[in-house]
Design a protein around this motif. Structure first.
Motif, PDB file in Angstrom:
ATOM      1  N   VAL A 238       0.828  -1.198   0.000  1.00  0.00           N
ATOM      2  CA  VAL A 238       0.000   0.000   0.000  1.00  0.00           C
ATOM      3  C   VAL A 238       0.871   1.261   0.000  1.00  0.00           C
ATOM      4  O   VAL A 238       1.991   1.261   0.517  1.00  0.00           O
ATOM      5  CB  VAL A 238      -0.945  -0.013   1.220  1.00  0.00           C
ATOM      6  CG1 VAL A 238      -0.179   0.179   2.513  1.00  0.00           C
ATOM      7  CG2 VAL A 238      -2.042   1.026   1.081  1.00  0.00           C
ATOM      8  N   LYS A 239       0.341   2.342  -0.583  1.00  0.00           N
ATOM      9  CA  LYS A 239       1.077   3.607  -0.655  1.00  0.00           C
ATOM     10  C   LYS A 239       0.674   4.566   0.476  1.00  0.00           C
ATOM     11  O   LYS A 239       1.505   5.282   1.021  1.00  0.00           O
ATOM     12  CB  LYS A 239       0.835   4.268  -2.010  1.00  0.00           C
ATOM     13  CG  LYS A 239       1.333   3.438  -3.189  1.00  0.00           C
ATOM     14  CD  LYS A 239       0.992   4.094  -4.518  1.00  0.00           C
ATOM     15  CE  LYS A 239       1.460   3.234  -5.675  1.00  0.00           C
ATOM     16  NZ  LYS A 239       1.092   3.835  -6.989  1.00  0.00           N
ATOM     17  N   VAL A 240      -0.618   4.590   0.814  1.00  0.00           N
ATOM     18  CA  VAL A 240      -1.122   5.443   1.893  1.00  0.00           C
ATOM     19  C   VAL A 240      -1.709   4.527   2.953  1.00  0.00           C
ATOM     20  O   VAL A 240      -2.612   3.735   2.671  1.00  0.00           O
ATOM     21  CB  VAL A 240      -2.191   6.429   1.384  1.00  0.00           C
ATOM     22  CG1 VAL A 240      -2.763   7.240   2.540  1.00  0.00           C
ATOM     23  CG2 VAL A 240      -1.594   7.350   0.324  1.00  0.00           C
ATOM     24  N   LEU A 241      -1.209   4.621   4.183  1.00  0.00           N
ATOM     25  CA  LEU A 241      -1.628   3.729   5.251  1.00  0.00           C
ATOM     26  C   LEU A 241      -2.047   4.528   6.475  1.00  0.00           C
ATOM     27  O   LEU A 241      -1.288   5.355   6.985  1.00  0.00           O
ATOM     28  CB  LEU A 241      -0.492   2.775   5.630  1.00  0.00           C
ATOM     29  CG  LEU A 241      -0.766   1.782   6.759  1.00  0.00           C
ATOM     30  CD1 LEU A 241      -1.907   0.843   6.387  1.00  0.00           C
ATOM     31  CD2 LEU A 241       0.493   1.000   7.095  1.00  0.00           C
ATOM     32  N   LEU A 242      -3.274   4.307   6.954  1.00  0.00           N
ATOM     33  CA  LEU A 242      -3.795   4.966   8.143  1.00  0.00           C
ATOM     34  C   LEU A 242      -4.117   3.903   9.180  1.00  0.00           C
ATOM     35  O   LEU A 242      -4.833   2.935   8.896  1.00  0.00           O
ATOM     36  CB  LEU A 242      -5.056   5.778   7.813  1.00  0.00           C
ATOM     37  CG  LEU A 242      -4.903   6.845   6.711  1.00  0.00           C
ATOM     38  CD1 LEU A 242      -6.227   7.546   6.475  1.00  0.00           C
ATOM     39  CD2 LEU A 242      -3.833   7.848   7.073  1.00  0.00           C
TER      40      LEU A 242
END
Length: 366
Positions: A238-242
């Motif tokens: 994944v590129k954006v992880l929250l």
């Protein structure tokens, strides 16, 4: 509404037909009236049918949609919000339905087989507190899937589709038992999961994942996120992880096994404070020496970072570590409390390896 009004339309097209109704004492008569309206709407080539009917649960055991709805070639969107049994007629064939939203309905395996085999144009499927045991959907046209369950007894959720790009799962349960989630979506770009960690989660071939939001909560029959690492490794590209506070604690529980988030360019942490319970019990605070020992490879790809400070020094030390490691960093936003003005000097003393701009903003206590 009077049925005569619809009858007088003849065969003229109805683009959208909504029935938002509280069914009361004369229940059989009102059900018959609603079914009559649906028949007429189908004859008028309705495109959007929105049925939101409120009724006492004890007063309605079954409310079957007329078979004409499942055979209506003009229907593109179907919304049903009703505590009832929803059945597909045995002779229902292919449909042009593109959007389907079900709330509080009871459905069986035959309904999901109909979605899988007959809904060849469907793009969006939303299930809110549907009552069933297992959900298995394999659909080649489906692009978006949303599943919300707070009070149903669903045990296993299996969703598969080549065109699936967006999956949102909000799944909380309060009764013990085995539960699993299986996703096969090779082109999935956005995945959001809120709720309890399950006994088993299998995410396959998520090679195109761009953004993941994982907000997990502990459950009674699964202790301490024992299988969290396995799950997080499955979304490692994944590129954006929250992540949330609880998920972060699960990550740092197994420090001997670094997580391979090499592709992450944006990491968001929704936590109350960066306190020592987020790191191994043996660690004595998160100073820069600790952060260096973690070998966080994703820092090389960071371009923008936002950090909100709480009491203590751990978050400040993380900010200094990032400034000294992230070679491609362009901008850092640091929000600090009124009594933490010393942070400005301490952070500016960091040996930056990039030309990143540091923006300090004071925040007020809540």
């Amino acid at each position: 509404m009077n049925s005569g009004f619809l009858i007088l339309r003849g065969g003229n097209k109805v683009q959208k037909f909504q029935v938002h109704l509280d069914l009361c004492s004369s229940l059989p008569d009102e059900i018959f009236r609603v079914i009559t309206w649906i028949h007429i709407a189908a004859r008028c080539n309705v495109e959007v049918l929105d049925l939101q009917l409120s009724v006492l649960k004890n007063d309605m055991a079954s409310f079957e949609l007329p078979s004409c709805i499942f055979l209506c070639g003009s229907l593109r969107s179907l919304i049903v919000n009703l505590y009832t049994v929803l059945k597909v007629p045995s002779f229902a064939g292919s449909t042009n339905l593109q959007h389907l939203k079900l709330t509080e309905v009871q459905i069986d395996d035959r309904f999901f087989k109909w979605i899988s085999s007959s809904c060849k144009c469907i793009k969006e499927l939303q299930l809110y507190d549907v009552r069933t045991v297992n959900i298995t959907i394999e659909n080649s046209s489906l692009e978006s899937f949303r599943f919300v369950s707070y009070k149903s007894g669903i045990c296993h959720l299996n969703i598969s589709g080549e065109k699936l790009e967006d999956i949102h799962v909000d799944w909380e349960y309060y009764q013990p038992g085995s539960r699993s989630l299986t996703i096969s979506a090779p082109n999935l770009k956005y995945f959001k999961w809120i709720g309890n960690l399950l006994n088993r989660q299998n995410l396959r071939e998520l090679m195109c994942l761009e953004k993941a939001e994982i907000y997990l909560k502990p459950s009674r029959d699964i202790c301490d996120f024992d299988n969290a690492s396995e799950f997080l490794c499955s979304i490692c590209r994944v590129k954006v992880l929250l992540l949330t506070h609880e998920t972060m604690k699960a990550l740092f529980k197994e420090v001997s096994m670094p997580l391979p988030f090499d592709n992450v360019s944006y990491l968001g942490l929704r936590i109350t404070s960066l306190s020592d319970d987020l790191v191994p019990a043996m660690a004595r605070g998160c100073n820069r020496k600790y952060w260096k020992s973690q070998k966080l490879n994703f820092t090389d790809q960071l371009k923008e970072v936002t950090i909100e400070l709480s009491n203590g020094f751990n978050a400040m030390e993380l900010a200094r570590y990032i400034l000294e490691q992230a070679q491609h960093l362009e901008k850092v936003f640091i929000f600090y409390l009124p009594h933490q003005s010393y942070v400005i000097k301490r952070v500016n003393q960091s040996k930056k390896v990039s030309a990143a701009k540091i923006v300090f903003r004071k925040k007020q206590r809540r």
